[in-house]
Design an enzyme around this catalytic site. Structure first.
Site, PDB file in Angstrom:
ATOM      1  N   SER A   1      43.154  35.202  37.907  1.00  0.00           N
ATOM      2  CA  SER A   1      43.069  33.544  37.724  1.00  0.00           C
ATOM      3  C   SER A   1      44.344  32.901  37.868  1.00  0.00           C
ATOM      4  O   SER A   1      44.685  31.958  38.319  1.00  0.00           O
ATOM      5  CB  SER A   1      42.311  33.183  36.559  1.00  0.00           C
ATOM      6  OG  SER A   1      40.854  33.369  36.916  1.00  0.00           O
TER       7      SER A   1
ATOM      8  N   LYS B   1      32.878  34.844  27.178  1.00  0.00           N
ATOM      9  CA  LYS B   1      32.154  33.740  27.594  1.00  0.00           C
ATOM     10  C   LYS B   1      30.792  33.286  26.920  1.00  0.00           C
ATOM     11  O   LYS B   1      30.546  32.077  27.037  1.00  0.00           O
ATOM     12  CB  LYS B   1      31.471  34.256  29.115  1.00  0.00           C
ATOM     13  CG  LYS B   1      32.642  34.279  29.869  1.00  0.00           C
ATOM     14  CD  LYS B   1      32.123  34.551  31.400  1.00  0.00           C
ATOM     15  CE  LYS B   1      32.942  34.462  32.820  1.00  0.00           C
ATOM     16  NZ  LYS B   1      32.118  34.841  33.994  1.00  0.00           N
TER      17      LYS B   1
ATOM     18  N   ASP C   1      30.316  29.145  37.960  1.00  0.00           N
ATOM     19  CA  ASP C   1      29.945  30.420  38.553  1.00  0.00           C
ATOM     20  C   ASP C   1      28.886  29.983  39.239  1.00  0.00           C
ATOM     21  O   ASP C   1      29.140  30.534  40.294  1.00  0.00           O
ATOM     22  CB  ASP C   1      29.632  31.682  37.401  1.00  0.00           C
ATOM     23  CG  ASP C   1      30.829  31.892  36.959  1.00  0.00           C
ATOM     24  OD1 ASP C   1      32.028  31.718  37.206  1.00  0.00           O
ATOM     25  OD2 ASP C   1      30.830  32.280  35.718  1.00  0.00           O
TER      26      ASP C   1
ATOM     27  N   ILE D   1      28.771  40.646  44.956  1.00  0.00           N
ATOM     28  CA  ILE D   1      29.757  39.676  43.962  1.00  0.00           C
ATOM     29  C   ILE D   1      31.161  40.332  43.738  1.00  0.00           C
ATOM     30  O   ILE D   1      31.990  39.978  43.035  1.00  0.00           O
ATOM     31  CB  ILE D   1      29.167  38.967  43.021  1.00  0.00           C
ATOM     32  CG1 ILE D   1      28.834  39.959  41.756  1.00  0.00           C
ATOM     33  CG2 ILE D   1      27.875  38.328  43.126  1.00  0.00           C
ATOM     34  CD1 ILE D   1      28.647  39.272  40.452  1.00  0.00           C
TER      35      ILE D   1
END
Ligand code: ATR
Length: 298
Positions: free
Chosen positions: A33, A82, A119, A237
């Site tokens: 990120s 998260k 997401d 993914i």
């Protein structure tokens, strides 16, 4: 390290906190990120800086209070925070509520913490980009972890109407599906064990892998790709390695494939837009990441 020293150590000395973005995780050094966002910031000539915040769980609450008090713009949240950060938010977006996890926090002027999850959006955008106008109706979703939750919600919102979730631990899949607000959608979701003879491979338009199988080159024994229709699409993914054995086998069979890079970029692009109001230059970010994700693993 005591709390005060820890909190002080988080902030770059040379930069105003009102222009600061970042990602909170433990570990966080591996996160792509900072590279993605700082490249976008530089390309657009914006006055932000995106930094990694290495925050162990026992400092999480105080850290986000400090980020809010110092007027940081917002931040991403990664493993393992998260889910635990959800209860620390002042307000939650719909996707964060449904997925039960926050990957993006916006700090309002005054310090209010808004938890969002980008997401599912990232998955939907990647699906549309990788397989334009294909709108898969019948989907086989492999896995029932945190990533599967976002992908399932993305599939439901994208209009997939016959979804089979296959997981090694069936009960985990059942709990996940029970928590989805399915009554508002025209989607049938069933859960089956991840065993070869149960997978409805002849009857699906799309297979999505959300398990970690393939990260270390593992082969999916249960998924016999020769049973898929010729028009089927296969998405993983995982983006490191760039091509998992599942994707390599699907491509060798001539099927359309996509790895997890699109989802990674588009969830980031959505967060970037929420914080800055600007569109991330996704093509530039993609080229950069393709050249910088561990080449030996491509
Ligand atoms: P994430 O948050 O990244 O999705 P997770 O919550 O740990 O990670 O979920 C990992 C997923 O990979 C789960 O669906 C897990 O299956 P179980 O629910 O049965 O644990 C799946 N998984 C992990 N190792 C696996 C293996 N060897 N074979 C099949 N599935 C596996």
């Amino acid at each position: 390290m005591n709390e005060e020293t820890f909190l002080e150590s988080l902030f770059p000395k040379d930069y105003p906190t009102s222009c600061l973005l970042g990602v909170i995780g433990d570990p966080v050094a591996h996160s792509l990120s900072p590279k993605m966002h700082n490249l976008a910031i530089a390309k657009l000539g914006l006055n932000y800086k995106y930094v990694p915040f290495h925050v162990p769980g026992h400092f999480l609450y105080r850290t986000i209070q400090e980020l809010a008090a110092r007027g940081v713009v917002g931040f991403n949240v990664t493993i393992p925070h998260k889910v635990s950060i959800v209860a620390m938010m002042d307000d939650l977006g719909e996707d964060a509520q449904v997925i039960g996890a926050v990957n993006t926090v916006l700090i309002e002027p005054g310090g209010k913490l808004i938890g969002r999850n980008t997401d599912a959006y990232g998955f939907q955008a990647a699906l549309e980009e990788s397989f334009p106008n294909r709108s898969p109706t019948r989907v086989l979703l492999l896995g029932a972890g945190g990533a599967a939750r976002a992908v399932l919600w993305g599939l439901i919102k994208a209009g997939s109407s016959v979804i089979t979730l296959a997981n090694r631990t069936v009960e985990k899949g059942e709990i996940l599906v029970d928590q989805m607000p399915l009554k508002h959608f025209d989607a049938l979701v069933r859960v089956i064990p991840l065993t070869a003879n149960r997978l409805p491979l002849e009857e699906v338009d799309l297979v999505v892998n959300t398990t970690c199988l393939g990260m270390k080159g593992e082969i999916f024994q249960a998924v016999d790709l020769s049973r898929l229709p010729e028009s089927a699409m296969v998405m993983d993914i995982i983006y490191s390695p760039f091509q998992t054995p599942l994707l390599l086998a699907a491509a060798a069979r001539g099927l359309a494939t996509a790895n997890g890079l699109g989802m990674l970029i588009h969830q980031g692009a959505k967060s970037f837009h929420l914080w800055t109001g600007q569109e991330m230059p996704v093509a530039i970010v993609r080229d950069y990441l393709i050249n910088h994700i561990d080449v030996s693993k491509k």
